[in-house]
Design a protein around this motif. Structure first.
Motif: not given
Length: 417
Positions: A342-368
């Motif tokens: 899942c992490g590798a797919l997220l890294q490869t599918q998201a455009a680098p310009a949006y990766l900070g926001r994509v990571t924030a949303v995906s991490s919100l549940v696990s870490l927040g």
């Protein structure tokens, strides 16, 4: 840290595997040092909080960082995409280092819970930008075909930091108390800063760089959420990650402690169970780091999540600690595999310009949000017992696998080679 054009950086990264790329290895060393500092910090914080107050007060101090992290995580993703992950990672590690060293010095002359609570609050606030930046950085230092291997290397570094950091924290406390342990944590985090400065990062084209446009932070946040919602792979992937974390974090943290107490496994038995889980997860990270990719990534992630959910439910039915350690080993293998995919797919599918926001949303549940669910998990176990709660949690994890299988594009997704 220097930057190079995207084309030359991509060609340079493509010429050598990630585990032989000095640029990636410098980032990996920085990440390892920072994570080790985190582990020592949590040992020192928990020890100091227990010594300074009641168990309830100590628990409150440990939970203080979760709230700002949950509230600010989405905004942190916007900051990362506007400023770039390089500036945010270096700045946040510098702030974390300064805060820990300041409290270490303060504890030599005073005591009490207030400096610990303030430190936890600062850590949680900084984590809201640090976590998205850590997720966005790999795509800017290597080619897409190496991101799966980087995910494996990162998993190994995380496991190593967990194994080595806890004894170092305990040694620091034993030698000089909480102040010495905090000082050690600050020094480890400080090691990461010059390493990060030396990492080369490729620049984004102007059209792909949100920071180059005259927009507000709120519009960037909305644009990021819209980008995820409309993406045929990222939308179900982020949902699956959230469901998996919701079903996993509670049982495998507070739930495991209560299960060990109920079955009479003791601290040593629980330690073997945790060791089994860590061994399984580390083995998968090593496999991915060596192979560099896995075929049929979408299918593999789906079936690993489904099988792992069954194993989580089975853990509550195992009477002996040795058998539970075996089940935990299987959970670690399956959870590590699905998480890496899942992490590798997220890294490869998201455009680098949006990766900070994509990571924030995906991490919100696990870490927040998931850490905030731990008291609810404990209360549910107190009311209905470990068995029903583990089964419900396993069902929630299983829903993540169903989501992955139900999304055709995600189910068929492959990792770049």
């Amino acid at each position: 840290m220097s930057t190079v054009p995207a084309t030359s950086a991509g060609l340079l990264a493509a010429e050598r595997p990630a585990h032989r790329d000095g640029n990636v290895l410098r980032w990996l060393a920085a990440y390892t040092a920072s994570m080790m500092g985190d582990n020592v910090y949590y040992i020192a914080l928990s020890w100091a909080a227990v010594r300074a107050g009641s168990p309830a007060q100590a628990g409150a101090v440990m939970a203080v960082s979760a709230l700002p992290r949950a509230l600010l995580m989405l905004g942190g993703g916007v900051v990362v995409d506007r400023l770039g992950p390089r500036k945010v990672v270096i700045g946040s590690d510098a702030v974390r280092c300064a805060a820990v060293l300041a409290v270490a010095a303060l504890l030599f002359v005073t005591s009490g819970l207030w400096p610990l609570a303030l430190l936890a609050l600062v850590f949680g606030t900084v984590d809201a930008v640090f976590v998205p930046a850590v997720g966005a950085l790999p795509a800017r230092i290597t080619a897409k075909g190496q991101l799966a291997r980087v995910q494996g290397l990162r998993g190994l570094a995380y496991r190593f930091a967990s194994v080595a950091g806890a004894p170092l924290g305990g040694l620091g406390v034993a030698c000089g108390g909480a102040a010495a342990a905090f000082g050690l944590a600050g020094l480890l985090i400080a090691v990461s800063v010059p390493l990060l400065v030396s990492v080369r990062m490729r620049e984004l084209p102007p059209d792909d760089n949100p920071g180059a446009r005259d927009t507000t932070a709120w519009r960037d946040l909305v644009a990021g959420l819209r980008y995820i919602r409309r993406h045929r792979i990222l939308a179900p992937l982020v949902l699956a990650i959230a469901l998996g974390d919701l079903g996993f974090v509670g049982p495998l943290n507070v739930g495991l402690t209560l299960l060990a107490d109920e079955r009479g496994w003791g601290a040593s038995g629980m330690g073997w169970v945790l060791a089994g889980f860590g061994t399984g997860a580390a083995a998968v990270s090593l496999l991915l780091a060596v192979r560099g990719t896995v075929s049929h990534a979408g299918h593999v992630a789906s079936y690993a999540i489904l099988a792992g959910s069954v194993a989580i439910g089975a853990l509550a039915c195992v009477p002996a600690a040795a058998a539970a350690a075996g089940v935990a080993l299987l959970i670690g293998l399956l959870a590590g595999l699905s998480g890496a995919m899942c992490g590798a797919l997220l890294q490869t599918q998201a455009a680098p310009a949006y990766l900070g926001r994509v990571t924030a949303v995906s991490s919100l549940v696990s870490l927040g949000l998931a850490p905030l669910s731990m008291p609810l998990t404990a209360a549910a176990i107190g009311a209905w017992g470990t068995g029903p709660v583990f089964v419900v949690s396993a069902a929630v994890c299983g829903l993540a696998g169903v989501v992955l299988l139900g999304a055709r594009d995600l189910r068929r997704a492959e990792l770049p080679r």
